[in-house]
Design an enzyme around this catalytic site. Structure first.
Site, PDB file in Angstrom:
ATOM      1  N   ASP A  97      -4.091   0.401   8.184  1.00  0.00           N
ATOM      2  CA  ASP A  97      -2.979   1.112   8.159  1.00  0.00           C
ATOM      3  C   ASP A  97      -2.976   2.222   9.298  1.00  0.00           C
ATOM      4  O   ASP A  97      -1.918   2.430  10.170  1.00  0.00           O
ATOM      5  CB  ASP A  97      -2.972   1.912   6.589  1.00  0.00           C
ATOM      6  CG  ASP A  97      -2.139   2.794   6.461  1.00  0.00           C
ATOM      7  OD1 ASP A  97      -0.824   2.542   6.765  1.00  0.00           O
ATOM      8  OD2 ASP A  97      -2.286   3.919   5.947  1.00  0.00           O
TER       9      ASP A  97
ATOM     10  N   HIS B 189       0.735  -1.286  -0.043  1.00  0.00           N
ATOM     11  CA  HIS B 189      -0.084  -0.023   0.086  1.00  0.00           C
ATOM     12  C   HIS B 189       0.841   1.427   0.029  1.00  0.00           C
ATOM     13  O   HIS B 189       0.304   2.273  -0.544  1.00  0.00           O
ATOM     14  CB  HIS B 189      -0.993   0.092   1.302  1.00  0.00           C
ATOM     15  CG  HIS B 189      -0.536   0.298   2.656  1.00  0.00           C
ATOM     16  ND1 HIS B 189       0.095  -0.432   3.312  1.00  0.00           N
ATOM     17  CD2 HIS B 189      -0.449   1.554   3.149  1.00  0.00           C
ATOM     18  CE1 HIS B 189       0.696   0.123   4.558  1.00  0.00           C
ATOM     19  NE2 HIS B 189       0.218   1.381   4.376  1.00  0.00           N
TER      20      HIS B 189
ATOM     21  N   GLU C 242       3.766   5.448  -3.372  1.00  0.00           N
ATOM     22  CA  GLU C 242       3.730   6.715  -2.716  1.00  0.00           C
ATOM     23  C   GLU C 242       5.024   6.950  -2.130  1.00  0.00           C
ATOM     24  O   GLU C 242       5.692   7.929  -2.321  1.00  0.00           O
ATOM     25  CB  GLU C 242       2.660   6.768  -1.663  1.00  0.00           C
ATOM     26  CG  GLU C 242       2.523   8.159  -0.933  1.00  0.00           C
ATOM     27  CD  GLU C 242       1.788   9.233  -1.551  1.00  0.00           C
ATOM     28  OE1 GLU C 242       1.566   9.141  -2.799  1.00  0.00           O
ATOM     29  OE2 GLU C 242       1.922  10.386  -1.172  1.00  0.00           O
ATOM     30  N   ASP C 243       5.664   6.003  -1.630  1.00  0.00           N
ATOM     31  CA  ASP C 243       7.090   6.375  -0.870  1.00  0.00           C
ATOM     32  C   ASP C 243       8.215   5.589  -1.474  1.00  0.00           C
ATOM     33  O   ASP C 243       9.241   5.691  -0.909  1.00  0.00           O
ATOM     34  CB  ASP C 243       6.899   5.829   0.600  1.00  0.00           C
ATOM     35  CG  ASP C 243       5.638   6.502   1.304  1.00  0.00           C
ATOM     36  OD1 ASP C 243       5.388   7.687   0.964  1.00  0.00           O
ATOM     37  OD2 ASP C 243       5.213   5.855   2.346  1.00  0.00           O
TER      38      ASP C 243
HETATM   39 MN    MN Z   1       0.760   3.254   5.449  1.00  0.00          MN
END
Ligand code: MN
Length: 497
Positions: free
Chosen positions: A142, A74, A78-79
């Site tokens: 999360d 997840h 993004e990261d």
């Molecule tokens: Mn997260």
């Protein structure tokens, strides 16, 4: 700090794992660990510990292999340097869509102290992003892990995250019937939002529960003995203490007097059939004198979030007051895991909640209709324009509206087939007037492009553009855009004549 591995996820699975399921989880595990290699969390541990912990929570609440894989992945787009396209190439469109949904949910800023705005944004968030309910469940897992590790963040961030968890995520968990998730989120937030009362209630509960514990254990023994005598199959019995935050709320209603809280200690009895529940109730009442007016039959009359169980308060061993909760295995799973319980029982059911919404007449299983009812009730609670909303929900909400996001995470509501020019004017007149181009999810698109639900739109502006283009009137959909463009064009005509 414990170091979680693939075995912890596999070991937490509630359904016996098939080889295919183990394979997709293992593949996502390797992929995530590699993608996050070298990254650290604020706690100092490897970043990959976070997605692994999220995946473990998803396994514990009974989610399937694909959801767990998406949980592992997840934070990848993004990261890390790995893109969503690469995730899709490796794991297919279904998992990639879940990862994308979670990423977008993370971008929404529920800012503003103004409550109305806050709830409105929440409502939009749910509708815009939750075309797949599994996305919301991953987001909750999360958030749960982020709350469990919140202490490693600076104080202002702790407060902001805790408040958002209490006001947005815990109510969502509650509405999805995920009782265990809700309680954990509330207790963790409570600790950061009101440390003094948190520890006051925690100490109070520990002290009083300890006093009652031996009565609880005794009651379980005695009830089990009677049940066996009557030939009722016992699936499980246990004692439980109330969650800290729910106890705090109750104490506030009772002058903080803990002796007036009757369900501080509860015995839980899980049986096979609904008929067993009522028979067990009879056994309990024969053994212990019930308190008048304290029998609640949530089996005949479920709570609005679908909760089912029988509660009764009795004078147990040594005359000590205890609550007894009786329910079937299925009711128990649903009380703990809510909507997620459906994945425990069946992997094949429809997972798209738009399907739930619009196919209710065509013999959709009863539980899914129940879920639609829940959603509507929830919308009633948080929406101000209830009736209007209900109506549009019935017509076909998603056909008429789309929700797009600014790169900062603000939500822009638009009619279907709206274009970047509509989007630009919805943000600000000046942005519309100076728009020269647009990017959707990072890629350049023409200004007459149709925006789709959930897309992130970035408007490129230039001082060199002095006025809106007359041709824009041919494709814009919103009246705001139309009137802005006409007004600007009129100004030019006036200046030129
Ligand atoms: Mn997260």
């Amino acid at each position: 700090m414990e170091n979680l591995t693939l075995e912890d996820i596999i070991g937490a699975l509630r359904n016996p794992p098939s080889d295919a399921r183990k394979k997709v989880i293992a593949k996502a595990y390797d992929f995530a660990v590699k993608a996050h290699a070298g990254q650290k969390r604020n706690s100092g541990e490897e970043y990959s510990q976070h997605p692994i912990a999220v995946a473990k929570i998803l396994a514990e609440i009974g989610m399937g292999g694909k959801t767990i894989a998406a949980g592992l992945l997840h934070d990848v787009p993004e990261d890390t340097t790995i893109t969503l396209e690469e995730v899709e190439k490796n794991f297919g469109s279904e998992i990639a869509a879940m990862v994308d949904g979670v990423t977008k949910l993370g971008k929404i800023k529920l800012r503003g102290s103004h409550e109305e705005y806050f709830l409105e944004n929440l409502r939009k968030m749910i509708l815009a992003m939750a075309s797949d309910i599994r996305v919301v469940i991953i987001k909750l897992a999360d958030r749960l892990h982020n709350m469990q590790t919140l202490e490693f963040n600076p104080p202002e961030k702790q407060l902001r995250i805790a408040r958002e968890t209490m006001e947005v995520f815990a109510p969502i968990a509650n509405r999805l019937g995920m009782g265990e998730m809700k309680s954990q989120l509330q207790d963790l937030s409570f600790r950061f939002l009101d440390e003094k009362n948190y520890f006051l209630v925690k100490d109070l509960e520990e002290k009083h529960y300890k006093e009652k514990e031996k009565n609880v254990i005794q009651a379980i023994k005695e009830i089990e003995f009677e049940m066996k005598k009557e030939g009722i199959t016992i699936i499980e019995t246990n004692g439980r203490a109330k969650s800290i935050y729910s106890l705090f709320l109750k104490l506030q209603k009772h002058d903080m007097d803990i002796t007036r809280i009757y369900d501080l200690a509860a015995v839980r009895i899980i049986v096979q059939e609904v008929a067993d529940c009522y028979e067990t109730l009879g056994i309990v009442h024969k053994k212990y004198r019930p308190m008048i007016g304290r029998i609640k039959d949530y089996i005949s009359l479920p709570k609005p979030n679908g909760y089912q169980s029988i509660h009764t308060t009795v004078f147990g061993p040594d005359g000590k007051i205890i609550e007894v909760q009786i329910r079937t295995q299925k009711m128990h799973s649903e009380a703990e895991f809510g909507i997620a319980a459906h994945w425990i029982y069946s992997e094949k059911k429809k997972k798209n909640w738009k399907d739930f919404l619009f196919k209710t007449k065509k013999g959709v299983p009863e539980k899914e209709i129940e879920w639609v009812k829940q959603l509507r009730e929830w919308q009633n609670e948080i929406g101000r324009d209830d009736e209007e909303f209900m109506q549009s929900l019935q017509i076909d909400f998603f056909k008429n509206h789309i929700f797009a996001f600014t790169p900062q995470g603000d939500i822009i509501e638009l009619p279907e087939e709206a274009t970047p020019v509509d989007f630009a004017y919805a943000i600000h007149g000046e942005i519309g007037n100076h728009a020269v181009g647009a990017k959707i999810d990072g890629k350049m698109v023409p200004l007459d492009h149709y925006i789709r639900n959930g897309e992130v739109v970035e408007i490129l502006t230039s001082k060199d553009r002095k006025n809106p283009n007359q041709d824009w009137l041919k494709f814009v959909k919103t009246s705001a855009a139309k009137s802005h463009i006409r007004r600007e064009l009129k100004k030019i005509t006036a200046a030129n004549s």
